[in-house]
Design a protein around this motif. Structure first.
Motif, short mmCIF file in Angstrom:
data_model
loop_
_atom_site.label_atom_id
_atom_site.label_comp_id
_atom_site.label_asym_id
_atom_site.label_seq_id
_atom_site.Cartn_x
_atom_site.Cartn_y
_atom_site.Cartn_z
N ILE A 1 0.85 -1.20 0.00
CA ILE A 1 0.00 0.00 0.00
C ILE A 1 0.88 1.24 0.00
CG2 ILE A 1 -1.72 1.32 1.29
CD1 ILE A 1 -2.67 -1.37 2.47
N THR A 2 0.58 2.17 -0.89
CA THR A 2 1.34 3.43 -0.95
C THR A 2 0.54 4.62 -0.45
OG1 THR A 2 0.69 3.68 -3.27
CG2 THR A 2 2.84 2.66 -2.82
N GLU A 3 -0.79 4.49 -0.42
CA GLU A 3 -1.60 5.62 0.06
C GLU A 3 -2.91 5.12 0.64
OE1 GLU A 3 -3.96 9.58 -1.60
OE2 GLU A 3 -2.38 8.67 -2.84
N LEU A 4 -3.23 5.59 1.86
CA LEU A 4 -4.51 5.32 2.49
C LEU A 4 -5.38 6.58 2.44
CD1 LEU A 4 -3.45 3.45 5.77
CD2 LEU A 4 -4.41 2.42 3.70
N ARG A 5 -6.68 6.39 2.38
CA ARG A 5 -7.57 7.54 2.54
C ARG A 5 -7.54 7.99 3.99
NH1 ARG A 5 -10.14 3.91 -0.55
NH2 ARG A 5 -11.38 3.09 1.17
N PRO A 6 -7.56 9.28 4.25
CA PRO A 6 -7.49 9.74 5.64
C PRO A 6 -8.78 9.45 6.40
CG PRO A 6 -7.86 11.59 4.17
CD PRO A 6 -7.61 10.39 3.29
N GLY A 7 -8.66 9.27 7.70
CA GLY A 7 -9.83 9.09 8.54
C GLY A 7 -10.64 10.37 8.64
N ARG A 8 -11.91 10.22 9.00
CA ARG A 8 -12.80 11.37 9.12
C ARG A 8 -12.45 12.20 10.36
NH1 ARG A 8 -13.69 8.87 4.96
NH2 ARG A 8 -15.75 8.26 4.17
N ASN A 9 -12.68 13.49 10.25
CA ASN A 9 -12.45 14.41 11.36
C ASN A 9 -13.77 14.61 12.11
OD1 ASN A 9 -11.93 16.51 13.11
ND2 ASN A 9 -10.97 17.83 11.59
N GLY A 10 -13.86 14.02 13.30
CA GLY A 10 -15.09 14.10 14.08
C GLY A 10 -15.35 15.46 14.67
N TRP A 11 -14.35 16.34 14.69
CA TRP A 11 -14.52 17.67 15.29
C TRP A 11 -14.84 18.74 14.25
CZ3 TRP A 11 -15.03 17.23 20.27
CH2 TRP A 11 -14.36 16.19 20.93
N ALA A 12 -14.62 18.42 12.97
CA ALA A 12 -14.84 19.42 11.93
C ALA A 12 -16.33 19.65 11.71
CB ALA A 12 -14.19 18.95 10.63
N GLN A 13 -16.66 20.87 11.32
CA GLN A 13 -18.03 21.21 10.99
C GLN A 13 -18.37 20.72 9.58
OE1 GLN A 13 -20.16 22.77 13.24
NE2 GLN A 13 -18.42 22.40 14.62
N ALA A 14 -19.64 20.46 9.34
CA ALA A 14 -20.08 20.02 8.02
C ALA A 14 -19.60 21.00 6.96
CB ALA A 14 -21.60 19.90 7.98
N GLY A 15 -19.03 20.47 5.90
CA GLY A 15 -18.51 21.31 4.83
C GLY A 15 -17.02 21.56 4.93
N GLU A 16 -16.44 21.37 6.11
CA GLU A 16 -15.00 21.51 6.27
C GLU A 16 -14.30 20.28 5.71
OE1 GLU A 16 -15.14 24.22 10.35
OE2 GLU A 16 -13.97 22.37 10.30
N PRO A 17 -13.01 20.39 5.39
CA PRO A 17 -12.29 19.27 4.77
C PRO A 17 -12.35 17.99 5.61
CG PRO A 17 -11.01 21.29 4.61
CD PRO A 17 -12.18 21.60 5.48
N ASN A 18 -12.79 16.93 4.97
CA ASN A 18 -12.81 15.59 5.56
C ASN A 18 -13.62 15.50 6.85
OD1 ASN A 18 -11.92 12.99 4.82
ND2 ASN A 18 -10.58 12.95 6.60
N ALA A 19 -14.62 16.32 6.99
CA ALA A 19 -15.48 16.26 8.17
C ALA A 19 -16.24 14.94 8.19
CB ALA A 19 -16.46 17.42 8.17
N ALA A 20 -16.44 14.40 9.38
CA ALA A 20 -17.25 13.18 9.52
C ALA A 20 -18.68 13.47 9.08
CB ALA A 20 -17.23 12.71 10.97
N ASN A 21 -19.29 12.51 8.42
CA ASN A 21 -20.67 12.68 7.98
C ASN A 21 -21.64 12.33 9.10
OD1 ASN A 21 -22.96 12.88 6.08
ND2 ASN A 21 -23.08 10.66 6.44
#
Length: 471
Positions: free
Chosen positions: A46-66
């Motif tokens: 594996i050379t690249e994993l998708r990043p985990g979701r950010n549980g603290w980010a607001q909706a619309g922010e980069p990689n925010a948890a849904n």
């Protein structure tokens, strides 16, 4: 042969012996979590994993948890529960036992939780201290601090010991049921074993429920309070230590080796071995309980070791009861990151892969999902517990996705002569039941209490249900 030649021969033999010993007993690696995670990625290509979701980010922010339910099911079709790998329907308990259950076990071991090696050493149990002047909420009890010392003769460089405490009511008219509880830190006892003292717990912040220990002892149950990190650390750096490291002689895991969840379950099974030697314990009524990551471990333990009579699975979230295929709160990408990958087999990382020698994979490529893990507990009583986000059982845990998985597991309970959840709707459309509503008629049970990230608020409901079901 002259003396110089004899001396050279002796030196050669000594060097060969030393090299053999070094090969048999390599020095344990002192890797960081980052190094161990990278090693597993390299093993898998594996050379690249998708990043985990950010549980603290607001909706619309980069990689925010849904947290939008309309976007939570990108892969709505779960793997078949009662269909074998060759496409045959599973219509009998015999077919489940002999074909489908082994298929599911093999898939979970290979791709999610890992295999327990055949060469795991034996455990020698010892009573370190006994405390007989003890009360639990004014009820006389006894406690014994136990040490499960693992045989490390094959690799003396690593010592492993299981830390557990057995607590039993002093007055019993018959062998007691026991709940093995995964604990966060060792219980504290006075230095003087003859000193009278009370084993206190923490009352619930949300209602009048007594501490779990008090509820259990008052109901005539015993407790084993098991500290899983005493024998396997809760981080990737610890994978070359603890019971996993001992078996691997301090070297890195292979992709299908066991992770911490399976290792913690192994320790609980060794506690059950010990309880089988105690006449005060009803070994046919031993349960397993855990909250949060230890809720995941309790579910894994209950699913794989069929000797456990009952499971109390609290707030387990992703990697436990919640569906891997959901996009809500914590995700497979979070679990595959360096913060959580050690809970699982290395192969689990594949399902968060963006770039690799085998291409891209998503959770939909997983051959199994959590409804099938719950089904492996059937027909034994299994109680799924959650709290509410307002009091700390965060949306991150995906209560709705956990309910969907529990609903989807129900047909296996019915097939084996037990009663499932009783939900009449399909898992895709079944709404989350109201808070504090009991779904406790079947061997598969659900209850979301109005407390937080704990099991104490559901303990009294669990006890009434378990005693009825275990009869």
């Amino acid at each position: 042969m002259n003396k110089p030649h004899l001396l050279c021969l002796k030196l050669l033999l000594i060097n060969a012996f030393v090299c053999t010993q070094a090969a048999d007993n390599p020095t344990p690696l002192e890797w960081t979590t980052t190094q161990d995670h990278q090693n597993m990625m390299e093993q898998l290509g594996i050379t690249e994993l998708r990043p985990g979701r950010n549980g603290w980010a607001q909706a619309g922010e980069p990689n925010a948890a849904n947290y939008d339910e309309s976007q939570a099911n990108p892969y709505p079709d779960l793997p078949e529960l009662l269909v074998t790998l060759d496409g045959s329907p599973v219509a009998t308990a015999h077919a489940w036992r002999t074909i489908r259950r082994p298929e599911l076990i093999a898939a979970f071991e290979s791709e999610v939780y890992g295999r327990i090696p055949q060469n795991v050493p034996e455990v020698d149990w010892r009573i370190e201290h006994s405390y007989e002047n003890l009360t639990v909420d004014s009820i006389p009890a006894i406690a014994q601090r136990l040490a499960g010392v693992v045989d490390n003769s094959a690799y003396p460089e690593i010592d492993v010991s299981i830390d557990a405490t057995l607590v039993l009511p002093q007055k019993m008219d018959k062998p007691a049921p026991v709940l093995i509880m995964f604990g966060w830190k060792p219980l504290e006892f006075p230095d003087d074993a003859t000193t009278a003292f009370t084993l206190d717990g923490t009352p619930s912040r949300f209602n009048e429920d007594p501490p779990s220990f008090s509820q259990l002892i008052a109901a005539g149950w015993g407790i084993v309070y098991l500290i899983p990190t005493s024998y396997q650390a809760d981080n990737g750096a610890g994978l070359t230590r603890g019971i996993i490291g001992l078996v691997n002689k301090g070297q890195p895991r292979q992709p299908d080796d066991w992770g911490a969840l399976r290792a913690w379950g192994w320790g609980a099974s060794r506690c059950l071995d010990y309880l089988e030697t105690r006449p005060e314990v009803n070994v046919r009524q031993v349960g397993i309980e855990g909250v949060s990551r230890y809720g995941k471990a309790a579910l894994v333990t209950h699913a794989f070791d069929e000797r456990f009579a009952v499971g109390f699975i609290a707030s387990s979230g992703a990697g436990g009861v919640a569906l891997h295929r959901r996009n809500f709160g914590e995700s497979t990408e979070n679990l595959a990151s360096s913060g959580a990958y050690h809970w699982f087999a290395g192969n689990y990382i594949k399902y968060a892969t963006e770039k690799s020698r085998f291409g891209r994979m998503t959770p939909d490529n997983l051959p199994v999902d959590s409804h099938q893990l719950i089904a492996l507990c059937a027909p034994r009583p299994t109680f799924v517990s959650y709290g509410i986000p307002e009091n700390g059982d965060a949306l991150w845990l995906d209560q709705q996705g956990s309910y969907m998985a529990t609903v989807a597991a129900s047909p296996a309970f019915a097939l084996l002569g037990a009663q499932g959840l009783g939900e009449t709707k399909d898992y895709r459309t079944a709404p989350l039941p109201p808070v504090n509503q009991d779904l406790l008629d079947g061997e598969l049970a659900w209850r979301q209490h109005d407390g937080g990230h704990e099991s104490q608020s559901n303990m009294k409901h669990f006890l009434r249900w378990a005693e009825k079901k275990m009869r």
